[in-house]
Design a protein around this motif. Structure first.
Motif, PDB file in Angstrom:
ATOM      1  N   GLN A  47       0.846  -1.194   0.000  1.00 22.77           N
ATOM      2  CA  GLN A  47       0.000   0.000   0.000  1.00 22.77           C
ATOM      3  C   GLN A  47       0.879   1.242   0.000  1.00 22.77           C
ATOM      4  O   GLN A  47       2.045   1.189   0.429  1.00 22.77           O
ATOM      5  N   PRO A  48       0.351   2.369  -0.460  1.00 20.43           N
ATOM      6  CA  PRO A  48       1.156   3.600  -0.461  1.00 20.43           C
ATOM      7  C   PRO A  48       1.540   4.014   0.957  1.00 20.43           C
ATOM      8  O   PRO A  48       0.833   3.697   1.930  1.00 20.43           O
ATOM      9  N   PRO A  49       2.667   4.708   1.113  1.00 19.46           N
ATOM     10  CA  PRO A  49       3.075   5.154   2.456  1.00 19.46           C
ATOM     11  C   PRO A  49       2.049   6.110   3.062  1.00 19.46           C
ATOM     12  O   PRO A  49       1.485   6.956   2.366  1.00 19.46           O
ATOM     13  N   GLN A  50       1.803   5.946   4.359  1.00 20.38           N
ATOM     14  CA  GLN A  50       0.899   6.837   5.099  1.00 20.38           C
ATOM     15  C   GLN A  50       1.710   7.609   6.138  1.00 20.38           C
ATOM     16  O   GLN A  50       2.399   7.000   6.960  1.00 20.38           O
ATOM     17  N   TRP A  51       1.612   8.912   6.107  1.00 27.80           N
ATOM     18  CA  TRP A  51       2.391   9.769   7.005  1.00 27.80           C
ATOM     19  C   TRP A  51       1.934   9.564   8.454  1.00 27.80           C
ATOM     20  O   TRP A  51       0.765   9.677   8.771  1.00 27.80           O
ATOM     21  N   VAL A  52       2.898   9.244   9.332  1.00 30.22           N
ATOM     22  CA  VAL A  52       2.585   9.056  10.756  1.00 30.22           C
ATOM     23  C   VAL A  52       3.484   9.927  11.637  1.00 30.22           C
ATOM     24  O   VAL A  52       3.462   9.792  12.864  1.00 30.22           O
ATOM     25  N   GLY A  53       4.265  10.793  11.035  1.00 35.01           N
ATOM     26  CA  GLY A  53       5.121  11.692  11.815  1.00 35.01           C
ATOM     27  C   GLY A  53       6.228  10.946  12.548  1.00 35.01           C
ATOM     28  O   GLY A  53       6.895  10.073  11.997  1.00 35.01           O
ATOM     29  N   LEU A  54       6.380  11.249  13.821  1.00 32.23           N
ATOM     30  CA  LEU A  54       7.464  10.683  14.634  1.00 32.23           C
ATOM     31  C   LEU A  54       7.082   9.360  15.305  1.00 32.23           C
ATOM     32  O   LEU A  54       7.816   8.893  16.179  1.00 32.23           O
ATOM     33  N   ARG A  55       5.985   8.763  14.881  1.00 33.99           N
ATOM     34  CA  ARG A  55       5.501   7.577  15.593  1.00 33.99           C
ATOM     35  C   ARG A  55       6.529   6.438  15.608  1.00 33.99           C
ATOM     36  O   ARG A  55       6.722   5.785  16.632  1.00 33.99           O
ATOM     37  N   ASN A  56       7.198   6.200  14.498  1.00 33.35           N
ATOM     38  CA  ASN A  56       8.184   5.121  14.451  1.00 33.35           C
ATOM     39  C   ASN A  56       9.302   5.348  15.470  1.00 33.35           C
ATOM     40  O   ASN A  56       9.738   4.408  16.148  1.00 33.35           O
ATOM     41  N   TYR A  57       9.758   6.579  15.580  1.00 29.29           N
ATOM     42  CA  TYR A  57      10.830   6.894  16.529  1.00 29.29           C
ATOM     43  C   TYR A  57      10.325   6.836  17.973  1.00 29.29           C
ATOM     44  O   TYR A  57      11.066   6.433  18.879  1.00 29.29           O
ATOM     45  N   ILE A  58       9.075   7.240  18.180  1.00 31.26           N
ATOM     46  CA  ILE A  58       8.498   7.173  19.527  1.00 31.26           C
ATOM     47  C   ILE A  58       8.379   5.719  19.986  1.00 31.26           C
ATOM     48  O   ILE A  58       8.691   5.383  21.132  1.00 31.26           O
ATOM     49  N   VAL A  59       7.949   4.850  19.076  1.00 35.43           N
ATOM     50  CA  VAL A  59       7.829   3.432  19.403  1.00 35.43           C
ATOM     51  C   VAL A  59       9.190   2.852  19.767  1.00 35.43           C
ATOM     52  O   VAL A  59       9.312   2.029  20.678  1.00 35.43           O
ATOM     53  N   MET A  60      10.228   3.289  19.087  1.00 37.52           N
ATOM     54  CA  MET A  60      11.580   2.786  19.369  1.00 37.52           C
ATOM     55  C   MET A  60      12.044   3.149  20.765  1.00 37.52           C
ATOM     56  O   MET A  60      12.533   2.293  21.516  1.00 37.52           O
ATOM     57  N   PHE A  61      11.906   4.401  21.132  1.00 37.22           N
ATOM     58  CA  PHE A  61      12.590   4.899  22.320  1.00 37.22           C
ATOM     59  C   PHE A  61      11.703   5.008  23.561  1.00 37.22           C
ATOM     60  O   PHE A  61      12.156   4.713  24.669  1.00 37.22           O
ATOM     61  N   THR A  62      10.486   5.443  23.401  1.00 33.80           N
ATOM     62  CA  THR A  62       9.657   5.682  24.590  1.00 33.80           C
ATOM     63  C   THR A  62       8.344   4.934  24.567  1.00 33.80           C
ATOM     64  O   THR A  62       7.885   4.461  25.608  1.00 33.80           O
ATOM     65  N   GLY A  63       7.737   4.826  23.409  1.00 26.98           N
ATOM     66  CA  GLY A  63       6.416   4.229  23.330  1.00 26.98           C
ATOM     67  C   GLY A  63       5.343   5.216  23.776  1.00 26.98           C
ATOM     68  O   GLY A  63       5.620   6.335  24.227  1.00 26.98           O
ATOM     69  N   SER A  64       4.112   4.792  23.669  1.00 27.66           N
ATOM     70  CA  SER A  64       2.984   5.624  24.081  1.00 27.66           C
ATOM     71  C   SER A  64       1.851   4.704  24.537  1.00 27.66           C
ATOM     72  O   SER A  64       1.970   3.484  24.521  1.00 27.66           O
ATOM     73  N   GLU A  65       0.759   5.305  24.961  1.00 28.86           N
ATOM     74  CA  GLU A  65      -0.378   4.495  25.406  1.00 28.86           C
ATOM     75  C   GLU A  65      -0.926   3.640  24.270  1.00 28.86           C
ATOM     76  O   GLU A  65      -1.346   2.504  24.483  1.00 28.86           O
ATOM     77  N   GLN A  66      -0.900   4.172  23.082  1.00 25.71           N
ATOM     78  CA  GLN A  66      -1.459   3.449  21.939  1.00 25.71           C
ATOM     79  C   GLN A  66      -0.436   2.503  21.314  1.00 25.71           C
ATOM     80  O   GLN A  66      -0.787   1.419  20.833  1.00 25.71           O
ATOM     81  N   PHE A  67       0.840   2.899  21.340  1.00 25.29           N
ATOM     82  CA  PHE A  67       1.893   2.101  20.718  1.00 25.29           C
ATOM     83  C   PHE A  67       2.994   1.833  21.744  1.00 25.29           C
ATOM     84  O   PHE A  67       3.772   2.734  22.073  1.00 25.29           O
ATOM     85  N   PRO A  68       3.076   0.618  22.285  1.00 21.82           N
ATOM     86  CA  PRO A  68       4.071   0.319  23.326  1.00 21.82           C
ATOM     87  C   PRO A  68       5.498   0.354  22.774  1.00 21.82           C
ATOM     88  O   PRO A  68       5.720   0.210  21.575  1.00 21.82           O
TER      89      PRO A  68
END
Length: 306
Positions: A47-68
């Protein structure tokens, strides 16, 4: 007329440079910037790329409530740092030691140098990685030798034991010391013999000559080998992929950073996340290289007072 001729010469030069320029922009620069864009997207090839901003980097280093947070990412970093900062110093030590032996005037010295260089040519191949897996298996050659010579029993399967699996890959990396050895040998042959002769007259022994003449004279080459081998070690992939059957096991003990990047990109089709990992690796290598250059000023002698 002069300007016209100068313009013609410039056009001729650019014409010869065109293949390289096309390769540089189309095969290097464009993929780099496109991968940087992909690192801010969710992309699975289908599928075509979908812009998610810094989510990939957040998942790597800190995570979030939605993405551990990705714990395997930190484990792959730890395994890679262990591998790099253990294998590279050991490889350089062996390379320098063998280079000093190969710097002697011996019969068949050319053959010896070629034999010591062969592991570097073969060490990164798939065949050698498969052979290495067999040597360190539970019923492999190493255990057979230990049983026959030392009558040892209950020996572990080195390659499938989390305590020893990474050590076997470090040993494989150290075994490939041929490339830095050749560079060290070239550096040793450039040191003037007069230095050693003068120090011998002053009563200096082999140890003092090595500390006060050989090491300072080789310091630029040591630094070059250190940086190049460090960069290469951070990108190690083939050995861990073959030895662990592409899983990074046992228990992620051989999960190199590049292997985990491959698994995320081609195993789970998370190309955006894999692109983000690639840029993080680039930043890590660049930062460590910059630290090496920054701290090396007073340790490197170029023989001209610098």
């Amino acid at each position: 007329m002069t300007r016209k001729r100068l313009l013609q010469e410039n056009l001729t030069s650019y014409a010869f440079l065109t293949p390289w320029l096309i390769g540089f922009f189309a095969l290097t620069l464009y993929p780099m910037f496109y991968s940087l864009y992909l690192s801010f997207t969710q992309f699975n090839i289908r599928q075509p790329p979908q812009w998610v901003g810094l989510r990939n980097y957040i998942v790597m280093f800190t995570g979030s409530e939605q993405f551990p947070r990705d714990e395997r990412f930190f484990n792959s970093l730890l395994v890679t740092f262990k591998f790099v900062f253990t294998s590279v110093p050991l490889k350089l030590l062996f390379a320098l030691a063998v280079a000093m032996l190969m710097n002697k005037k011996l019969k068949l010295i050319g053959m010896y140098r070629a034999l010591y260089y062969i592991p570097t040519l073969l060490g990164g191949s798939v065949a050698i990685a498969v052979l290495w897996r067999r040597i360190f298996a539970g019923d492999g050659l190493l255990n057979l030798i230990l049983e026959r010579l030392f009558h040892l029993t209950d020996l572990p399967a080195w390659i499938s034991n989390p305590k020893y699996s990474l050590s076997t890959l470090i040993l494989l990396a150290v075994w490939q010391f041929g490339s830095p050895m050749i560079i060290f040998l070239a550096g040793l042959q450039q040191i003037p013999k007069e230095y050693y002769e003068a120090s011998s007259v002053d009563g200096a022994g082999k140890v003092r000559q090595f500390i006060w003449i050989t090491l300072p004279s080789l310091s630029p080459i040591i630094f070059f080998n250190l940086v190049m081998q460090m960069i290469s070690a951070f990108q190690s992939f083939t050995q861990a992929f073959i030895v662990s059957n592409g899983s990074g096991g046992p228990l992620d003990s051989t999960m190199f950073y590049s292997l985990y990047l491959y698994i995320k990109g081609f195993g789970f089709s998370e190309m955006g996340y894999a692109a983000a990992m690639a840029w993080v690796l680039l930043i890590i290598i660049a930062a460590i290289t910059a630290i090496f250059f920054k701290s090396s000023g007073s340790l490197i002698s170029y023989g001209s007072g610098e």
